[in-house]
Design a protein around this motif. Structure first.
Motif, short mmCIF file in Angstrom:
data_model
loop_
_atom_site.label_atom_id
_atom_site.label_comp_id
_atom_site.label_asym_id
_atom_site.label_seq_id
_atom_site.Cartn_x
_atom_site.Cartn_y
_atom_site.Cartn_z
N TYR A 1 -1.55 -1.25 1.60
CA TYR A 1 -2.51 -0.20 1.29
C TYR A 1 -3.22 0.26 2.56
O TYR A 1 -3.25 -0.45 3.56
N CYS A 2 -3.81 1.43 2.49
CA CYS A 2 -4.60 1.93 3.61
C CYS A 2 -5.69 2.86 3.07
O CYS A 2 -5.61 3.36 1.95
N ILE A 3 -6.71 3.08 3.88
CA ILE A 3 -7.81 3.98 3.54
C ILE A 3 -7.47 5.38 4.03
O ILE A 3 -7.06 5.58 5.18
N VAL A 4 -7.63 6.36 3.15
CA VAL A 4 -7.30 7.75 3.48
C VAL A 4 -8.55 8.51 3.90
O VAL A 4 -9.61 8.36 3.30
N ILE B 1 -6.75 -1.56 5.98
CA ILE B 1 -7.76 -2.32 5.25
C ILE B 1 -7.85 -3.71 5.85
O ILE B 1 -6.83 -4.37 6.08
N VAL B 2 -9.07 -4.18 6.12
CA VAL B 2 -9.25 -5.52 6.69
C VAL B 2 -9.80 -6.51 5.67
O VAL B 2 -9.76 -7.71 5.88
N ASP B 3 -10.34 -6.01 4.56
CA ASP B 3 -10.85 -6.88 3.51
C ASP B 3 -9.72 -7.33 2.58
O ASP B 3 -8.68 -6.68 2.46
N SER B 4 -9.96 -8.46 1.90
CA SER B 4 -9.03 -8.88 0.86
C SER B 4 -9.18 -7.96 -0.35
O SER B 4 -10.26 -7.43 -0.62
N THR C 1 -7.92 -9.46 -16.64
CA THR C 1 -7.66 -10.49 -15.65
C THR C 1 -7.65 -9.84 -14.27
O THR C 1 -7.88 -8.63 -14.14
N ASN C 2 -7.44 -10.62 -13.23
CA ASN C 2 -7.41 -10.07 -11.88
C ASN C 2 -6.49 -10.91 -11.01
O ASN C 2 -6.26 -12.08 -11.30
N PHE C 3 -5.97 -10.28 -9.97
CA PHE C 3 -5.06 -11.00 -9.07
C PHE C 3 -5.07 -10.34 -7.70
O PHE C 3 -5.39 -9.15 -7.55
#
Length: 227
Positions: free
Chosen positions: A154-157, A134-137, A145-147
Motif C-alpha cells: 500500500y501507499c499514501i496518495v 507507509i511506515v506504520d503497521s 474481526t481484524n488482521f
C-alpha cells in the motif's frame, strides 16, 4: 507541452473549528491558498493557474488578494457540488492540448521535485500520481474481526495528480460515481494505467488545527533553508 494547474479549494473550515474556510486561514501571515499557488508559480512562472472556488467564496478571495497585494496571475472558476464537479468546471476553462495538474488548495508544501516528477512523467507517459510509502503497521477490519496486512503493498496518495489533457478530459466526461475520490480513480475507471511517482512526505493536506501547526513548522524550516 504547455502546463496548467487546476487548484481546487472548496473547504468550509468545519474541522478547523473556524468560520473562515480552511483555504483562507492564515499561514505565516497570508492565506494558506496563496502559499499553494506560489509553489506552482515559483516552479514554473508560465504555468496557467485555475483556482476553483465555491460561488459564495469568490468575493472574499478577491478581497484577500487585494489586502495582501497578491498579484500572481490566475483565473477563478466557480466550483460545483462535489470535487468531481469542481474539477470538471476547471477543465471547461482549458481550450488547448496541454498537461494538467489537479491539486488540493490546502496542500501548500508540495515541493519542486514532486512537481517535476509529476509533470515530466505525465508528459512522457500520460499520467502521474505522487505517492509515498507507509511506515506504520496496518490492520484491516472485516466481519467483526481484524488482521494485519502487508504495508509494502500500500501507499499514501497525494496531489498534484497530473495528466495529458486528452486523457483527463475524456475521463471527466463520465457520469459521477461515489468511488471517484480523486482524479486517479476517475482516470483509472477508463482502464488507463496510472504511473506512480515519488511524492514528498511533508506534502500534507491541512484540514485540522494540528495540521496547521505542522505546516507552520515545515514552512518555516523550508524558508530557512532557502534563505
Amino acid at each position: 507541452m504547455k502546463r496548467y494547474a487546476i487548484i481546487v479549494a472548496g473547504g468550509k473550515g468545519e474541522r478547523m473549528s473556524s468560520n473562515l474556510p480552511k483555504q483562507f486561514i492564515q499561514l505565516r501571515g497570508i492565506p494558506l491558498l496563496m502559499h499553494t499557488i506560489k509553489v506552482f508559480y515559483d516552479y514554473d512562472s508560465l504555468i496557467q493557474l485555475i483556482i476553483v472556488l465555491p460561488a459564495n467564496q469568490i468575493s472574499l478571495w478577491k478581497k484577500l488578494c487585494n489586502e495582501h497585494n497578491f498579484t500572481i496571475p490566475h483565473e477563478i472558476v466557480q466550483g460545483g457540488e462535489t470535487r468531481f464537479a469542481s474539477v470538471k468546471n476547471g477543465l471547461v476553462a482549458i481550450k488547448e492540448k496541454c498537461i494538467i495538474a489537479v491539486h488540493d488548495g490546502v496542500r501548500p508544501l508540495v515541493n519542486r521535485q514532486t512537481l517535476e516528477n509529476c509533470f515530466s512523467t505525465a508528459e512522457h507517459y500520460g499520467t502521474a500520481v505522487p505517492v509515498y510509502a507507509i511506515v506504520d503497521s496496518l490492520r484491516k477490519t472485516e466481519n467483526n474481526t481484524n488482521f494485519a496486512v502487508e504495508r509494502n503493498q500500500y501507499c499514501i496518495v497525494q496531489t498534484p495528480q497530473v495528466f495529458q489533457s486528452s486523457i483527463l478530459k475524456i475521463a471527466y466526461n463520465q457520469t459521477y460515481e461515489e468511488r471517484f475520490t480523486d482524479d486517479a480513480t476517475v482516470v483509472e475507471s477508463l482502464g488507463i494505467e496510472l504511473n506512480l511517482v515519488e511524492g514528498n512526505r511533508d506534502n500534507i493536506k491541512v484540514t485540522t488545527p494540528p495540521d496547521l501547526k505542522i505546516a507552520e513548522v515545515l514552512l518555516s524550516e523550508r524558508e530557512a533553508i532557502i534563505s
